[in-house]
Write a protein that holds these residues in place. Structure first.
Motif, short mmCIF file in Angstrom:
data_model
loop_
_atom_site.label_atom_id
_atom_site.label_comp_id
_atom_site.label_asym_id
_atom_site.label_seq_id
_atom_site.Cartn_x
_atom_site.Cartn_y
_atom_site.Cartn_z
N ASP A 184 -28.46 -15.84 -19.60
CA ASP A 184 -28.04 -16.87 -18.67
C ASP A 184 -28.76 -18.20 -18.89
O ASP A 184 -28.13 -19.23 -19.07
CB ASP A 184 -28.24 -16.41 -17.22
CG ASP A 184 -27.24 -15.35 -16.79
OD1 ASP A 184 -26.20 -15.20 -17.45
OD2 ASP A 184 -27.51 -14.66 -15.80
N HIS A 188 -31.45 -10.14 -19.17
CA HIS A 188 -31.72 -11.29 -18.32
C HIS A 188 -33.18 -11.31 -17.89
O HIS A 188 -33.77 -10.25 -17.68
CB HIS A 188 -30.82 -11.26 -17.08
CG HIS A 188 -29.38 -11.21 -17.41
ND1 HIS A 188 -28.67 -10.02 -17.47
CD2 HIS A 188 -28.51 -12.18 -17.75
CE1 HIS A 188 -27.43 -10.28 -17.82
NE2 HIS A 188 -27.30 -11.58 -17.99
N CYS A 245 -33.15 -14.79 -13.31
CA CYS A 245 -31.69 -14.77 -13.43
C CYS A 245 -31.13 -13.44 -12.91
O CYS A 245 -30.05 -13.42 -12.31
CB CYS A 245 -31.26 -15.02 -14.86
SG CYS A 245 -31.55 -16.73 -15.40
N ARG A 246 -31.84 -12.37 -13.15
CA ARG A 246 -31.38 -11.05 -12.68
C ARG A 246 -31.28 -11.01 -11.16
O ARG A 246 -30.39 -10.38 -10.60
CB ARG A 246 -32.32 -9.95 -13.19
CG ARG A 246 -31.97 -8.57 -12.73
CD ARG A 246 -30.63 -8.13 -13.31
NE ARG A 246 -30.28 -6.84 -12.76
CZ ARG A 246 -29.11 -6.56 -12.21
NH1 ARG A 246 -28.17 -7.48 -12.16
NH2 ARG A 246 -28.85 -5.38 -11.73
N HIS A 304 -30.36 -13.29 -9.24
CA HIS A 304 -29.20 -14.06 -8.79
C HIS A 304 -27.87 -13.45 -9.25
O HIS A 304 -26.82 -13.99 -8.96
CB HIS A 304 -29.28 -15.50 -9.27
CG HIS A 304 -30.50 -16.22 -8.76
ND1 HIS A 304 -30.75 -16.41 -7.44
CD2 HIS A 304 -31.56 -16.75 -9.42
CE1 HIS A 304 -31.89 -17.05 -7.27
NE2 HIS A 304 -32.41 -17.26 -8.46
N ARG A 305 -27.94 -12.34 -9.96
CA ARG A 305 -26.72 -11.68 -10.45
C ARG A 305 -26.31 -10.56 -9.50
O ARG A 305 -27.15 -9.85 -8.98
CB ARG A 305 -26.95 -11.10 -11.84
CG ARG A 305 -27.24 -12.13 -12.91
CD ARG A 305 -27.37 -11.51 -14.27
NE ARG A 305 -26.14 -10.90 -14.70
CZ ARG A 305 -25.09 -11.57 -15.20
NH1 ARG A 305 -25.15 -12.86 -15.32
NH2 ARG A 305 -24.02 -10.94 -15.60
N ASP A 319 -25.07 -6.88 -8.54
CA ASP A 319 -25.30 -5.58 -9.20
C ASP A 319 -24.03 -4.94 -9.65
O ASP A 319 -22.98 -5.00 -9.30
CB ASP A 319 -26.05 -4.62 -8.27
CG ASP A 319 -27.52 -5.00 -8.18
OD1 ASP A 319 -28.02 -5.63 -9.14
OD2 ASP A 319 -28.15 -4.68 -7.17
#
Length: 113
Positions: A85, A103, A107-108, A110-111, A113
């Protein structure tokens, strides 16, 4: 006094090889596990497993194989350890815990699942 030219050393080279070894071992482990689960699924008693549990375990093994293979592919392409990202380097500590990470931690978070 002449100084010999120094070859630039990659500080991540040794940890990268350790991570590659870990990933290769994980790939073999999950592949063997999937093979065993496939055999159990063909046995009359399903090797003592409930068919739904067997399928869930097989799906988890397939996912782990795909993630591990992806990490090994990224290593060969030279993109391993780079967040997909933000394109920043994924910290070594994160890669040690999740060697197939794609990531960085930020960034993880904000992703979905």
């Amino acid at each position: 006094m002449t100084l010999a030219p120094q070859t630039p050393e990659t500080p991540a080279a040794e940890p990268l090889e350790l991570l590659r070894t870990m990933l290769e071992e994980q790939f073999a482990l999950h592949t063997n596990r999937l093979t065993d689960l496939t055999v159990y699924g063909r046995l009359p008693g399903h090797g003592g497993y409930d068919p739904r549990t067997l399928e869930a375990l097989a799906a988890a093994s397939r996912q782990a194989i795909a993630e591990t293979a992806g990490a090994l592919r990224r290593m060969s392409e030279g993109t391993y350890g780079v967040c997909e990202d933000c394109y920043r380097t994924i910290p070594l500590g994160r890669l040690r815990v999740v060697p197939h990470a794609r990531h960085c931690t930020q960034c993880r978070q904000h992703r979905p699942d």
